[in-house]
Design a protein around this motif. Structure first.
Motif, PDB file in Angstrom:
ATOM      1  N   ARG A 208       0.824  -1.200   0.000  1.00  0.00           N
ATOM      2  CA  ARG A 208       0.000   0.000   0.000  1.00  0.00           C
ATOM      3  C   ARG A 208       0.866   1.261   0.000  1.00  0.00           C
ATOM      4  N   LEU A 209       1.842   1.317   0.910  1.00  0.00           N
ATOM      5  CA  LEU A 209       2.661   2.525   1.069  1.00  0.00           C
ATOM      6  C   LEU A 209       3.769   2.623   0.031  1.00  0.00           C
ATOM      7  N   GLY A 210       4.226   1.486  -0.468  1.00  0.00           N
ATOM      8  CA  GLY A 210       5.382   1.514  -1.358  1.00  0.00           C
ATOM      9  C   GLY A 210       5.063   1.432  -2.834  1.00  0.00           C
TER      10      GLY A 210
ATOM     11  N   GLY B 161       3.903  13.839   0.055  1.00  0.00           N
ATOM     12  CA  GLY B 161       2.931  14.061  -1.014  1.00  0.00           C
ATOM     13  C   GLY B 161       1.528  14.246  -0.463  1.00  0.00           C
ATOM     14  N   LEU B 162       1.129  13.393   0.480  1.00  0.00           N
ATOM     15  CA  LEU B 162      -0.196  13.516   1.089  1.00  0.00           C
ATOM     16  C   LEU B 162      -0.311  14.814   1.894  1.00  0.00           C
ATOM     17  N   HIS B 163       0.746  15.171   2.569  1.00  0.00           N
ATOM     18  CA  HIS B 163       0.765  16.405   3.361  1.00  0.00           C
ATOM     19  C   HIS B 163       0.541  17.627   2.470  1.00  0.00           C
TER      20      HIS B 163
ATOM     21  N   LEU C 125      -3.401  11.496   5.369  1.00  0.00           N
ATOM     22  CA  LEU C 125      -2.059  11.442   5.946  1.00  0.00           C
ATOM     23  C   LEU C 125      -2.085  10.688   7.269  1.00  0.00           C
ATOM     24  N   TRP C 126      -3.076  10.960   8.092  1.00  0.00           N
ATOM     25  CA  TRP C 126      -3.235  10.287   9.388  1.00  0.00           C
ATOM     26  C   TRP C 126      -3.331   8.778   9.201  1.00  0.00           C
ATOM     27  N   ARG C 127      -4.096   8.356   8.228  1.00  0.00           N
ATOM     28  CA  ARG C 127      -4.290   6.926   8.000  1.00  0.00           C
ATOM     29  C   ARG C 127      -3.044   6.278   7.399  1.00  0.00           C
ATOM     30  N   ALA C 128      -2.337   7.002   6.552  1.00  0.00           N
ATOM     31  CA  ALA C 128      -1.118   6.451   5.976  1.00  0.00           C
ATOM     32  C   ALA C 128      -0.028   6.311   7.040  1.00  0.00           C
TER      33      ALA C 128
END
Length: 285
Positions: free
Chosen positions: A75-77, A126-128, A180-183
């Motif tokens: 998911r993150l990578g 990126g999300l931030h 961002l919080w969830r990631a």
């Protein structure tokens, strides 16, 4: 004139699992349930065995952690970088490679981490940069044992496991309970998997098996008579996510009209375990 219609989500009809398993031998059902659900297969295996009072192998918990690590890395990578227009990250390096040398616990240390370019920092940066404070957020009650058997709005997610972690509190103050919080919660869960700090599967007095999964907590209850399954109930993190006024509905409702094109990214951060179709958004009249 540009119009912005509300974003709504629809899902395919749920698989009639109870109809598939009730009346079948216990041994057959224990083998069938993990095969029906490729996502979080290990959690399903533990849940059905625990619900039926069957012994659990010692290796099952380590196998769960391995499943979660794989899901978090993918998911993150891979998936989120693709949504953000970034190159995929070298997830073959393994989970430990992506952990910061010291987990940020303050705003200053988190901002320094975002600028470091190490591990998942480019994804979080990126999300931030994309979502402002309060955008694509959901504020639902933290899940409790009594909530698990009911498909109602509650925070049954990875973030619920790390709700009071200093880093997650920093991100919540900075951006709210959004993408961002969830990631970042996945980063904390990755660390927990590698340090063997995941919650233990357990069985409640009312017969519900409570098992951690890579999306939150599964609840499953099953009974058998004369070696045949006579009752089966199952509630997933996605059931809670998709509940009326739940995490998905609130996340879409708080996504500004000018950012409806980011709904797919929001959905990838939420990570439901069943296909979701988004409708609405910007149109023209």
């Amino acid at each position: 004139m540009t119009l912005t219609a509300p974003l709504t989500a629809t899902t395919a009809p749920a698989l009639p699992v109870a109809q598939l398993v009730i009346g079948k031998p216990v041994e057959e059902v224990v083998k069938l349930i993990p095969r029906l659900f490729n996502l979080c297969r290990g959690s399903q295996d533990v849940a059905i065995r625990l619900a039926l009072g069957l012994p659990l192998e010692e290796a099952m918990r380590p196998h769960l952690a391995e499943d979660f690590v794989r899901d978090h890395l993918l998911r993150l990578g891979v998936m989120l970088p693709r949504q953000l227009g970034l190159d995929p990250l070298p997830i073959a390096q393994g989970g430990a490679w992506f952990l910061p040398q010291q987990m940020p616990t303050t705003l200053e240390s988190f901002e320094a981490y975002l600028e470091s370019g190490t591990g998942f920092a480019p994804v979080f940066k990126g999300l931030h940069g994309i979502f402002e404070n309060g955008e694509a957020v959901a504020n639902v009650p933290l899940v409790a044992d009594e909530d698990l058997p009911r498909a109602q709005a509650c925070e049954n997610s990875i973030a619920a496991r790390h709700f009071v972690h200093p880093l997650l509190l920093v991100v919540q103050r900075l951006k709210g309970r959004g993408p961002l919080w969830r990631a970042v919660a996945r980063l904390l869960d990755l660390e927990a998997c590698l340090t063997k700090e995941l919650p233990k599967p357990r069985r409640l007095e009312n017969g519900w098996a409570i098992v951690p999964a890579s999306r939150g907590i599964y609840a499953l209850r099953a009974q058998a008579m004369d070696g045949v399954v006579s009752r089966f109930e199952r509630v997933t993190p996605t059931d809670h996510m998709l509940a009326p006024n739940g995490i998905l509905a609130q996340s879409l409702a708080s996504l500004p009209g000018g950012k409806h094109h980011l709904a797919g990214l929001v959905l990838d951060c939420l990570d439901p375990c069943s296909p979701v179709t988004l409708k609405g958004g910007q149109g023209h009249a």
